[in-house]
Every structure is written in C-alpha cells, then in structure tokens.
Design an enzyme around this catalytic site. Structure first.
Site, PDB file in Angstrom:
ATOM      1  N   HIS A  33       0.873  -1.340   0.135  1.00 31.43           N
ATOM      2  CA  HIS A  33      -0.026   0.032   0.033  1.00 31.43           C
ATOM      3  C   HIS A  33       0.768   1.304   0.016  1.00 31.43           C
ATOM      4  O   HIS A  33       1.837   1.308   0.604  1.00 31.43           O
ATOM      5  CB  HIS A  33      -0.848   0.002   1.278  1.00 31.43           C
ATOM      6  CG  HIS A  33      -1.504   1.318   1.631  1.00 31.43           C
ATOM      7  ND1 HIS A  33      -1.021   2.101   2.674  1.00 31.43           N
ATOM      8  CD2 HIS A  33      -2.679   1.921   1.168  1.00 31.43           C
ATOM      9  CE1 HIS A  33      -1.438   3.229   2.812  1.00 31.43           C
ATOM     10  NE2 HIS A  33      -2.436   3.358   1.810  1.00 31.43           N
ATOM     11  N   ARG A  66      -0.082  12.513  -0.292  1.00 27.60           N
ATOM     12  CA  ARG A  66      -1.327  13.232  -0.507  1.00 27.60           C
ATOM     13  C   ARG A  66      -1.000  14.667   0.028  1.00 27.60           C
ATOM     14  O   ARG A  66      -0.251  14.948   0.690  1.00 27.60           O
ATOM     15  CB  ARG A  66      -2.588  12.777   0.284  1.00 27.60           C
ATOM     16  CG  ARG A  66      -2.396  12.609   1.905  1.00 27.60           C
ATOM     17  CD  ARG A  66      -3.299  11.836   2.574  1.00 27.60           C
ATOM     18  NE  ARG A  66      -3.042  11.672   3.976  1.00 27.60           N
ATOM     19  CZ  ARG A  66      -2.322  10.646   4.599  1.00 27.60           C
ATOM     20  NH1 ARG A  66      -1.944   9.700   3.851  1.00 27.60           N
ATOM     21  NH2 ARG A  66      -2.107  10.570   5.991  1.00 27.60           N
ATOM     22  N   HIS A 118      -8.084  -4.695  17.766  1.00 31.21           N
ATOM     23  CA  HIS A 118      -9.110  -5.788  18.074  1.00 31.21           C
ATOM     24  C   HIS A 118      -8.322  -7.168  17.732  1.00 31.21           C
ATOM     25  O   HIS A 118      -8.793  -8.213  18.250  1.00 31.21           O
ATOM     26  CB  HIS A 118     -10.385  -5.652  17.602  1.00 31.21           C
ATOM     27  CG  HIS A 118     -10.243  -5.736  15.990  1.00 31.21           C
ATOM     28  ND1 HIS A 118     -10.193  -4.680  15.077  1.00 31.21           N
ATOM     29  CD2 HIS A 118     -10.384  -6.924  15.061  1.00 31.21           C
ATOM     30  CE1 HIS A 118     -10.314  -4.946  13.860  1.00 31.21           C
ATOM     31  NE2 HIS A 118     -10.382  -6.327  13.779  1.00 31.21           N
TER      32      HIS A 118
END
Length: 310
Positions: free
Chosen positions: A117, A121, A182
């Site tokens: 990935h 920006r 999690h």
C-alpha cells in the site's frame, strides 16, 4: 526557492499515477512472457466527479499474471469541510478544503508476493493551513525477514536523503497506525507513515514536496522487485488458504480503522474508488489458530510493533 502551489502538486501527482501504472503493467507483462507468453494485465481507467467538487481517475487491474487485483487512484477534491472532517482536524470554524493524492493497493495472486500500500497526499484549507501526508507499508502473507529488512532499508535510504530523523519517527508512526487493536497485531511489517507535515524554521514547503516525491517514486522500484523475485515461487492450497485469512485482516483494518477510508466516505467520495483497496476474495474462520511452530505461526509472531528491521 519558489514554493509549490496546489496546482503544481496536483499535476505532479497525476504524472506519478501514470508512471506507476506503466511500471506495474511492464512488470506484469515481463512475468507473463517468462511464464507462457500470455499477455500481462492492464489498468482499466474510470474518470469520476465528486458532487461537492473535484473528481479523479481510478485505475484498476484485475487480469494480471502477478497482480490479481490492483488499484492506483488519483483524486483532487474540494468543497466545504463536513462536521466530521472539522472534528477530525480539531477545527471549530467552518472551512473549505482541497485534497489531492495518489493511493495504491496491490493484491497479488501468489501468496509469496506481499500486498503493498502507498498513499501520498496534500491537504489545504481556505484558512491558509496546509500539510503533506502519506506513507508506504508492506503486508506479506508470509513474513520473510530478509525481504522485510530490504524493504525497510529502501525506505530508510529515502528518508535519510531528506532528514536523518525521518525514518525512525515515521517507522514508529507506521507501527502505531497500521495496527489492528481488536486483533492486537500489526497489519504487516510496517514501513513509514507521516501526516500533518508543515513547513517550519528548517524545512520549507518545497523541502516537504521533494520528500513526498521521493516517497512516491520509490514505490515502483520496490514493488516490481518483489514481483520479479517472488511471483514464480511455488505454493499450494495451504498457502492460498492462509492468504485468504490474511486478506481478511486487511479488510478489517481498512474498514474499521483506516482514516483515508473514513475521510473518503464522509466527504461523499466515489465509493468504488474508496473501496478499490479491498481484495478480490477474503476469508474469515471462527477462532482460527495456526499450528504451533508452523510458517503461519511464525508470521503471526512477527506482526508486532517495534521490530527493528534495519
């Protein structure tokens, strides 16, 4: 030194999308020729407009030899910042925003090739505030320490050319950002992550733009290296099964924790473009645990923060 404006940054990012797509198509084509003279994958392009202002170009490959699904997106959107965006930016007064960037996620066919990935920006507000953000991280289905070390060394070299403090700072930031609370595991072996980079006494806007360009231009050499090195490694249904489970973890992070996904949805971005980072298939098994001392268990043991790869 002349400071870049948003049009110059936007034009550069459009060109970066072109460069990366060309490099990926070339690498996929080389793999096809080495395999059985099949044709390599190509990117399908969609132009889209955002109702509130701006738009982008989404390019997706779904027919590659190495790349099972890959997205390389460019966007330049603008408009009034939503209440959710203002809260995220700790702003109390209304403001208009302009945001442009290139975002990439590649899901390979072979479980021995890692997912990757990258995002670079630029964000600007009508108040005059601006900043750069981005990063690049690697998510192997199977962690190979030598590959992780090589990957991190490439990023450290890029960082060191601009500021010797960048790599350590941004590597730690990536460990913290690309973390699945999690599951209590990192998404992969990390990389670098940075946000809200603004000019200061020692670093100009031109310096920050140069660093962003260096990060963006490191993507193609890094990933085409892994494509060439790993795409022909043997694998079995066992590795494909594990690949499906690791892709499931990738989906969990992107939908539950990724700020870019949330920003895109909150600003009424194009849903198909926002979710092009999703893998073509992913699996979930209830309470799954790999066999002790297996390659899968070894990989899980390395999905943690603070691993010093270089």
């Amino acid at each position: 030194m002349q400071q870049p404006d948003r049009q110059q940054i936007t034009t550069y990012l459009q060109g970066l999308q072109d460069q990366i797509c060309t490099a990926l198509e070339t690498a996929d084509g080389l793999a096809a020729n080495l395999a059985d003279n099949r044709t390599g994958g190509t990117f399908r392009e969609d132009h889209w407009q955002r109702p509130g202002g701006g738009g982008g170009r989404s390019r997706v490959m779904a027919d590659g030899i190495v790349i099972e699904k890959g997205g390389v997106g460019f966007s330049a959107v603008e408009g009034e910042a939503s209440a959710a965006t203002l809260r995220q930016l700790n702003l109390t007064e209304p403001a208009d925003f302009y945001a442009t960037g290139v975002s990439i996620v590649i899901h390979p066919r072979n479980p021995r090739v890692p997912i990757i990935h990258m995002n670079v920006r630029y964000f600007e507000l009508s108040t005059g505030t601006y900043w750069f953000g981005g990063g690049i991280d690697l998510t192997p289905h199977y962690v190979v320490p030598e590959d992780a070390r090589w990957f991190h060394q490439q990023l450290k070299t890029v960082c060191d050319q601009h500021d010797p403090a960048y790599y350590s700072r941004f590597k730690t930031w990536a460990d913290d950002y690309f973390y699945i609370p999690h599951r209590q595991e990192t998404r992969g072996v990390g990389g670098i992550f940075f946000d809200y980079l603004k000019e200061n006494e020692t670093t100009s806007k031109a310096d920050l733009f140069a660093f962003q360009r260096a990060v963006g231009e490191s993507f193609a050499p890094i990933y085409t290296h892994f494509m060439a090195q790993n795409h022909d490694l043997p694998y079995s249904p066992r590795e494909q099964h594990w690949q499906g489970l690791r892709r499931g973890r990738y989906v969990e992070f992107n939908l539950a924790w990724d700020r870019g996904t949330k920003f895109g949805l909150e600003t009424n971005g194009r849903t198909e473009s926002i979710l092009m980072s999703m893998p073509p298939q992913a699996n979930w098994l209830y309470d799954y645990h790999p066999e002790p001392n297996s390659p899968e268990a070894d990989t899980l043991s390395l999905l943690r923060k603070g691993v010093n790869w270089v």
